[in-house]
Every structure is written in C-alpha cells, then in structure tokens.
Design a protein around this motif. Structure first.
Motif, PDB file in Angstrom:
ATOM      1  N   VAL A  51      55.983  34.820  37.391  1.00  0.00           N
ATOM      2  CA  VAL A  51      55.949  35.414  38.722  1.00  0.00           C
ATOM      3  C   VAL A  51      55.828  34.284  39.733  1.00  0.00           C
ATOM      4  O   VAL A  51      55.046  33.352  39.543  1.00  0.00           O
ATOM      5  N   THR A  52      56.609  34.387  40.804  1.00  0.00           N
ATOM      6  CA  THR A  52      56.524  33.405  41.880  1.00  0.00           C
ATOM      7  C   THR A  52      55.623  33.963  42.972  1.00  0.00           C
ATOM      8  O   THR A  52      55.848  35.077  43.452  1.00  0.00           O
ATOM      9  N   ALA A  74      49.273  30.927  49.661  1.00  0.00           N
ATOM     10  CA  ALA A  74      48.172  31.709  50.241  1.00  0.00           C
ATOM     11  C   ALA A  74      47.774  32.859  49.322  1.00  0.00           C
ATOM     12  O   ALA A  74      46.583  33.128  49.119  1.00  0.00           O
ATOM     13  N   LEU A  75      48.761  33.545  48.740  1.00  0.00           N
ATOM     14  CA  LEU A  75      48.460  34.652  47.836  1.00  0.00           C
ATOM     15  C   LEU A  75      47.807  34.141  46.555  1.00  0.00           C
ATOM     16  O   LEU A  75      46.885  34.757  46.025  1.00  0.00           O
ATOM     17  N   LEU A  76      48.247  33.003  46.053  1.00  0.00           N
ATOM     18  CA  LEU A  76      47.637  32.408  44.859  1.00  0.00           C
ATOM     19  C   LEU A  76      46.186  32.022  45.138  1.00  0.00           C
ATOM     20  O   LEU A  76      45.305  32.261  44.299  1.00  0.00           O
ATOM     21  N   ALA A  77      45.931  31.460  46.308  1.00  0.00           N
ATOM     22  CA  ALA A  77      44.557  31.108  46.670  1.00  0.00           C
ATOM     23  C   ALA A  77      43.682  32.360  46.752  1.00  0.00           C
ATOM     24  O   ALA A  77      42.526  32.359  46.300  1.00  0.00           O
ATOM     25  N   ALA A  78      44.230  33.434  47.299  1.00  0.00           N
ATOM     26  CA  ALA A  78      43.484  34.695  47.379  1.00  0.00           C
ATOM     27  C   ALA A  78      43.222  35.245  45.980  1.00  0.00           C
ATOM     28  O   ALA A  78      42.123  35.751  45.694  1.00  0.00           O
ATOM     29  N   LEU A  79      44.206  35.141  45.083  1.00  0.00           N
ATOM     30  CA  LEU A  79      44.029  35.593  43.705  1.00  0.00           C
ATOM     31  C   LEU A  79      42.940  34.777  43.014  1.00  0.00           C
ATOM     32  O   LEU A  79      42.058  35.332  42.347  1.00  0.00           O
ATOM     33  N   ASP A  80      42.982  33.472  43.166  1.00  0.00           N
ATOM     34  CA  ASP A  80      41.976  32.615  42.546  1.00  0.00           C
ATOM     35  C   ASP A  80      40.576  32.914  43.085  1.00  0.00           C
ATOM     36  O   ASP A  80      39.603  32.946  42.325  1.00  0.00           O
ATOM     37  N   ALA A  81      40.473  33.138  44.385  1.00  0.00           N
ATOM     38  CA  ALA A  81      39.163  33.469  44.980  1.00  0.00           C
ATOM     39  C   ALA A  81      38.669  34.807  44.438  1.00  0.00           C
ATOM     40  O   ALA A  81      37.489  34.959  44.103  1.00  0.00           O
TER      41      ALA A  81
END
Length: 143
Positions: A6-7, A11-18
C-alpha cells in the motif's frame, strides 16, 4: 494471510505510527488490520451480515423532558426486549440524560433497534458500536 503493498503519504504514515504507538500495537500490520475491521464493520457488504450474531453498545444522549420521549423510547426498547442484555442511565445535567445499552442478537435487528432509538425527536446524539459475536453462543461449563 496475504501480503499486500500500500502506498501511503508521509503525513498519513506518521498518523498511523502515532496511533499504533498510542494504542500499543506491536507493528503497523496489526494497526492496519484493526483499522480495516473497524471501517468495514458498519458496511452492508455481505448479504448475510444482517443475520450474523453480534454484540453491541448503543449510546445516546437525549432531553429527558422532551414531550413523550421517555414513553416512546420505552416502547421501542420493549418492542426489542430480547436484544437488550443491560442498560445504564446517567443524568448528565438538569435536562439531559445518557443511556448506554448492551445488545446481543442478529446484526440487522440490533441495527433496527438502534435506528429506532436515535431517530426519535429529542435524541441529540446516538452511536452504535457493533462487534461480531461468532456463530453460536457457548454455555459456560464448570468442569
């Protein structure tokens, strides 16, 4: 299990990690699987979904002095008495109450009860949280 690629933008990846860190997920895959389950749970994608057993909580805030609202809510709940496991009633202030009902039964019937409650005039907010319950309820055995 299948592996997918998945690409996701930064910003969305940072939100997912948080989100994963805040909730204690061991890895991104676990966080994504839970997010997908939550997102897909409320959809009517599967035709059998309405007959599938579930447990749920229905939370709603209402104006307790609204004309005939308490009577109408009681009528709706008594009409579906077989779905209600327990209920909690909280007085939030002089004119507002919160009710939380624990429900169990076929998903379609639980959704109908929730819709009948939250669409009553005087109910300000309502939220159904529905969780699949498996195929058959199991009796508790003491061995």
């Amino acid at each position: 299990m299948q592996r997918v690629t998945v690409t996701i933008d930064d910003a969305l990846l940072a939100a997912l990690d948080a989100h994963a860190a805040r909730h204690g997920y061991g890895n991104r895959s676990e966080a994504i699987r839970d997010a997908l389950r939550t997102a897909l749970l409320g959809t009517d994608a599967a035709p059998a979904a309405d007959t599938a057993p579930c447990v749920a909580t229905l939370s709603y805030v209402y104006e307790h002095e609204k004309r005939e609202l308490a009577r109408r809510l009681a009528q709706v709940q008594h009409g579906h008495h077989d779905l209600t496991v327990a209920a909690l009633h909280v007085h939030l202030d002089h004119g507002t109450c919160l009710e939380v009902s624990v429900l169990r039964g076929p998903a379609g019937e639980v959704k109908q009860l929730a819709d009948a409650v939250v669409t009553q005039r005087g109910v300000r907010y309502g939220q159904l949280h529905l969780v699949p319950a498996g195929e058959e309820p199991h009796a508790h055995r003491d061995d």
